[in-house]
Design a protein around this motif. Structure first.
Motif, short mmCIF file in Angstrom:
data_model
loop_
_atom_site.label_atom_id
_atom_site.label_comp_id
_atom_site.label_asym_id
_atom_site.label_seq_id
_atom_site.Cartn_x
_atom_site.Cartn_y
_atom_site.Cartn_z
N THR A 175 53.13 5.58 -38.93
CA THR A 175 53.30 7.00 -39.22
C THR A 175 52.25 7.39 -40.25
O THR A 175 52.04 6.66 -41.22
CB THR A 175 54.71 7.28 -39.81
N ALA A 197 43.28 14.65 -34.77
CA ALA A 197 44.74 14.67 -34.57
C ALA A 197 45.09 14.25 -33.15
O ALA A 197 46.00 13.44 -32.93
CB ALA A 197 45.28 16.07 -34.86
N GLN A 200 44.64 10.50 -32.74
CA GLN A 200 45.71 9.72 -33.35
C GLN A 200 46.97 9.75 -32.48
O GLN A 200 47.58 8.72 -32.21
CB GLN A 200 46.03 10.26 -34.76
N ARG A 201 47.32 10.95 -32.01
CA ARG A 201 48.55 11.06 -31.22
C ARG A 201 48.39 10.33 -29.88
O ARG A 201 49.30 9.65 -29.43
CB ARG A 201 48.90 12.53 -31.01
N ASN A 202 47.20 10.45 -29.26
CA ASN A 202 46.97 9.74 -27.99
C ASN A 202 47.07 8.23 -28.16
O ASN A 202 47.37 7.52 -27.20
CB ASN A 202 45.60 10.08 -27.42
N ASP A 206 52.39 8.27 -35.02
CA ASP A 206 53.36 9.31 -35.35
C ASP A 206 52.75 10.12 -36.50
O ASP A 206 52.88 9.76 -37.66
CB ASP A 206 54.68 8.62 -35.77
N LEU A 207 52.05 11.18 -36.14
CA LEU A 207 51.28 11.94 -37.13
C LEU A 207 52.10 13.12 -37.63
O LEU A 207 52.56 13.95 -36.85
CB LEU A 207 49.98 12.45 -36.49
N ARG A 208 52.32 13.16 -38.92
CA ARG A 208 53.05 14.29 -39.54
C ARG A 208 52.05 15.04 -40.42
O ARG A 208 51.48 14.45 -41.33
CB ARG A 208 54.18 13.79 -40.41
#
Lengths: 454, 399
Positions: A175, A197, A200-202, A206-208
């Motif tokens: 995360t 972003a 990272q998500r691909n 778990d990007l917040r």
């Protein structure tokens, strides 16, 4: 007498990249006097970029990143001892063991350290790391190899993003909590941070974003963190990647212009004193320095770049052993690189010194592009993603202060090539970490206006 | 003399043995020197490097609009394509050749290459007269590229004929009618492509460890090559993979025999060989010129070159530019800061450079011990026709 400059006593405080390169360069420049290098870490100089990449991936041991010496600088290495002050009148460096080292010329290259988690009790939980030193990297690599359930990375700057990338490559759940709107936004601005972003998500991060970590939890060992949006992240490893703190506290009584943003020096690496008067026997190089750059409005630049440490160290060394008229300015164009999530990111110039950007080649969709940054109609930076061979072209545009947007006509030009959009560089106050290039004067669009009556 | 005939004079076969005075004239007249046929010739280092990195410069001959474009019907190989298509194809071809997907491929051939050079050097016996090109410089890289790609030794001659035809058709220079040359080139291209596709087909599902096997068995459909691209790219790899290395080795032997002091120095200190190869790439490079075409009007040191114009970058001239290299006409294997453009620069930077370096080091390393008492039978030797890919056709020496 110029000849004297090749002799005498030189002390370098800081035994990392800049300190080593300066020591080597001093000898290459013909310095024959005594040379002492002081470093608070017990190790000979080592390289840091691999610590957040190869070392975390388990491809290299933390203690194998020693910097090769071009030639033995024949120095007295005082390693594992901290410098605690400078007496500029007596021309002495004071050490924590009570000794003092007399100098004729001093080079300060004390760099930065990782910004610690602000709550010392929480920071002391087992499983909470920062990443700056060889020990940090070795400990973290060991924890990652043991297969934690989840890693929490606080801060989505370059270090934080590289750590997250390494975790995913090792198949670990991770995360990332970033206070700003996207990873890397502080260094690269809004448009490229969108790509960061997505990447990272691909890759399963778990990007917040837009959140801060309010507390680290654990009973002796770290178990999780609470976020400002009321959510909670359960994790057994936490990496605090909140940027760097400049190692200047030891200079508090020195009378030098040393502060949280570094030690101010002129373009010749000569330190300023607290009155803005340039010294002629104290020099500065590397991450701890801030210096004026003509291509960026003579603003004071503070860089955390490998290349800057090398180039500035060489200029400082040259100027330490040559008389005024033969001294050289440090005018190198800032540049840095990063690898993460399979992407090669390279930057030249100062992306944060911009008001607009264009995607001059490639596209965000192709994940291969060259983005050019401009300020008031002039090219000031470029960032390539998987397009490093184009960088020299843009470097030349920056060096020659070419008009922005750059001339169209690239074979692989983006559809949007001729339409500049705002560069969307955020106020650093809204980030978890500093940008890796800090304009320590003012941001371009936050210029103070001096109102004079009449 | 008129600088607008420089290209004609450089490509004139009479000047093949020593084009360097013409390059000096070019740099003097430069940086951008318009030729009588409307093209531009660039011979200064910094301008060449800038143009090689300029994304507005096309490598695709189909970008030419002026003067009259010559006929280009076939899709060029990636060497003469622009991004993003160039990147896609180069990347696919790179996967079985180098990092990151095949990091050890080239280096793992080093032992085999050294062995080959030893076998070939056996003809170098004292008292004999030999032809360095036919007896050594040509067979070495051809054998290496055949093994790398997976072409059977028995078909080498076929490939040699096709290659000669193709290289001739790719030459530049203001000469008369090129229709026959173009037709023959097209035919050779087609036959060679068909042969390579058949060979690749045999490897489909039955890989034999060579590049052709890897290319045809690429598991990722996103980077797998179409038949057309597979043919074009393997032809390119075959030709580029040896044509230039022949010249690098022959130019190297010629240079060393003209400079016995440097030959002695390398014999005494073989550790200097890698740097000597770099210096050769600067001093007597195999690739003398490359063509580019600006996609928009561009400014080169104050001269506006119109979009669509043929621009010839004289790389060999750039690497001898006194504004960049001190004493550029001196062969010095210990030269510091030797950033030559022998392999080009920018996105088309020579793909095979690591292999070429290994081959040249191994070749010169094997030959130098035999050259102690050798001398040139003919100086200058007879050169090949081609002005862009320059090197001796024969290099007879007496051992």
């Amino acid at each position: 007498m110029p000849g004297d400059l090749k002799d005498g006593r030189i002390v370098i405080v800081g035994a990392s990249l800049a300190g080593l390169r300066a020591a080597e360069a001093l000898r290459e420049e013909g310095f024959t006097g005594s040379l002492t290098v002081v470093g608070d870490e017990p190790h000979p100089p080592y390289d840091r970029p691999p610590l957040s990449k190869q070392v975390l991936l388990g491809r290299a041991a933390a203690d194998t990143t020693g910097l090769p010496m071009r030639q033995d600088p024949d120095a007295d290495w005082r390693l594992g001892v901290r410098a605690t002050g400078v007496d500029p009148l007596a021309k002495q460096v004071l050490l924590e063991d009570g000794e003092s080292l007399p100098y004729d010329r001093l080079l300060i290259a004390t760099g930065t350290r990782a910004r610690p988690w602000p709550n010392p009790e929480e920071a002391a939980l087992e499983g909470v790391f920062t990443l700056r030193t060889r020990e940090d990297a070795g400990g973290l690599a060991q924890r990652l190899a043991a297969g934690p359930e989840r890693v929490l990375v606080i801060g989505g700057g370059f270090t934080g993003s590289e750590i997250a990338s390494a975790c995913r490559e090792r198949g670990l759940e991770v995360t990332v909590a970033e206070r700003g709107p996207a990873p890397l936004v502080g260094a690269l601005g809004g448009t490229l941070s969108k790509l960061a972003a997505v990447m990272q998500r691909n890759h399963g991060v778990d990007l917040r974003t837009g959140v801060t970590v309010t507390a680290l939890r654990g009973n002796g060992s770290f178990t999780g963190a609470e976020l400002s949006d009321g959510s909670r992240v359960d994790a057994d490893v936490c990496v605090v990647a909140l940027g760097a703190v400049r190692n200047v506290e030891w200079l508090a009584e020195s009378g030098l212009a040393a502060g949280p943003r570094g030690i101010a020096c002129d373009a010749g690496c000569r330190a300023f004193n607290m009155y803005g008067i340039v010294t002629d026997d104290v020099f500065v190089a590397g991450d701890v320095s801030r210096f004026p750059h003509p291509l960026f409005g003579y603003q004071m630049l503070s860089l955390e770049h490998w290349g800057n440490a090398v180039e500035q160290a060489e200029v400082a060394a040259h100027n330490m052993v040559n008389p005024g008229p033969l001294q050289r300015p440090h005018l190198a164009i800032p540049s840095f690189w990063s690898t993460q999530f399979g992407l090669n990111i390279k930057s030249v110039g100062v992306p944060t010194y911009s008001d607009h950007v264009v995607i001059a080649q490639g596209s965000l969709e192709a994940r291969r592009l060259a983005m050019v940054y401009g300020y008031k109609g002039r090219v000031t930076a470029a960032v390539t993603v998987d397009m490093a061979k184009s960088l020299d072209y843009y470097r030349h545009l920056i060096e020659t202060a070419a008009p922005f947007p750059p001339p169209p006509g690239a074979a692989d030009r983006a559809i949007a090539a001729d339409v500049p959009i705002p560069s969307d560089v955020p106020d650093p106050k809204g980030l978890s970490h500093g940008p890796t290039v800090a304009l320590t004067g003012y941001l371009p669009d936050r210029r103070l206006t001096l109102v004079q009556p009449g | 003399m008129d600088s607008d005939t420089l290209l004609a004079r450089i490509t004139d076969y009479a000047n093949r043995p020593d084009p360097y005075p013409l390059y000096a004239e070019l740099r003097e007249a430069g940086p951008a020197v318009r030729q009588a046929d409307g093209s531009y010739l660039i011979g200064t280092y910094h301008e060449i490097v800038a143009l090689l990195h300029d994304p507005r410069m096309s490598a695709d001959p189909r970008s030419r609009t002026a003067p009259a474009p010559y006929e280009v019907t076939r899709k060029p190989p990636f060497l003469r394509l622009d991004d993003p298509e160039h990147h896609r194809l180069r990347n696919s071809a790179m996967r079985p050749f180098g990092p990151p997907h095949s990091p050890g491929r080239v280096d793992s051939m080093r032992g085999e290459i050294v062995q080959l050079t030893k076998e070939l050097a056996e003809v170098f016996q004292e008292g004999r007269q030999i032809d360095v090109v036919d007896d050594f410089a040509y067979p070495l890289p051809v054998t290496v590229i055949c093994r790398l790609l997976g072409i059977p030794d028995k078909d080498e001659q076929l490939f040699q004929d096709w290659t000669d035809t193709l290289v001739a058709s790719a030459d530049i220079g203001p000469e008369g009618d090129t229709a026959e040359r173009d037709r023959a080139g097209g035919q050779a291209q087609e036959e060679m492509g068909r042969y390579l596709l058949q060979l690749a087909e045999l490897r489909r599902g039955r890989p034999t460890g060579d590049m052709l096997s890897d290319l045809v068995n690429e598991p990722d459909p996103a980077v797998r090559l179409s038949e057309e691209d597979l043919a074009a790219n393997t032809i390119l790899l075959f030709i580029a993979g040896h044509e230039t290395t022949v010249n690098l080795i022959a130019n190297g032997v010629l240079t060393l025999l003209r400079r016995p002091d440097q030959l002695d120095r390398l014999r005494e200190d073989p550790g200097l060989l890698p740097r000597a190869v770099e210096e050769l790439l600067r001093y007597e490079p195999p690739v003398h010129m490359r063509e580019r075409v600006p996609l928009v009007d561009i400014d080169v040191a104050g001269t506006t070159i119109p979009a669509g114009t043929s621009v010839i970058l004289a790389l060999a001239s750039g690497s001898r530019d006194p504004m960049r290299f001190s004493e550029p006409d001196r062969f010095d294997p210990t030269r510091p800061d030797n950033q030559h453009v022998g392999f080009g620069s920018g996105i088309h930077l020579c793909f095979g450079a690591p292999l070429a370096r290994i081959e040249a080091e191994a070749a010169l390393g094997a030959l130098i011990p035999h050259l102690g008492t050798a001398h040139l039978v003919q100086d200058p030797p007879p050169y090949r026709q081609n002005a862009m890919l320059r090197g001796p056709r024969h290099l007879p020496i007496q051992l």
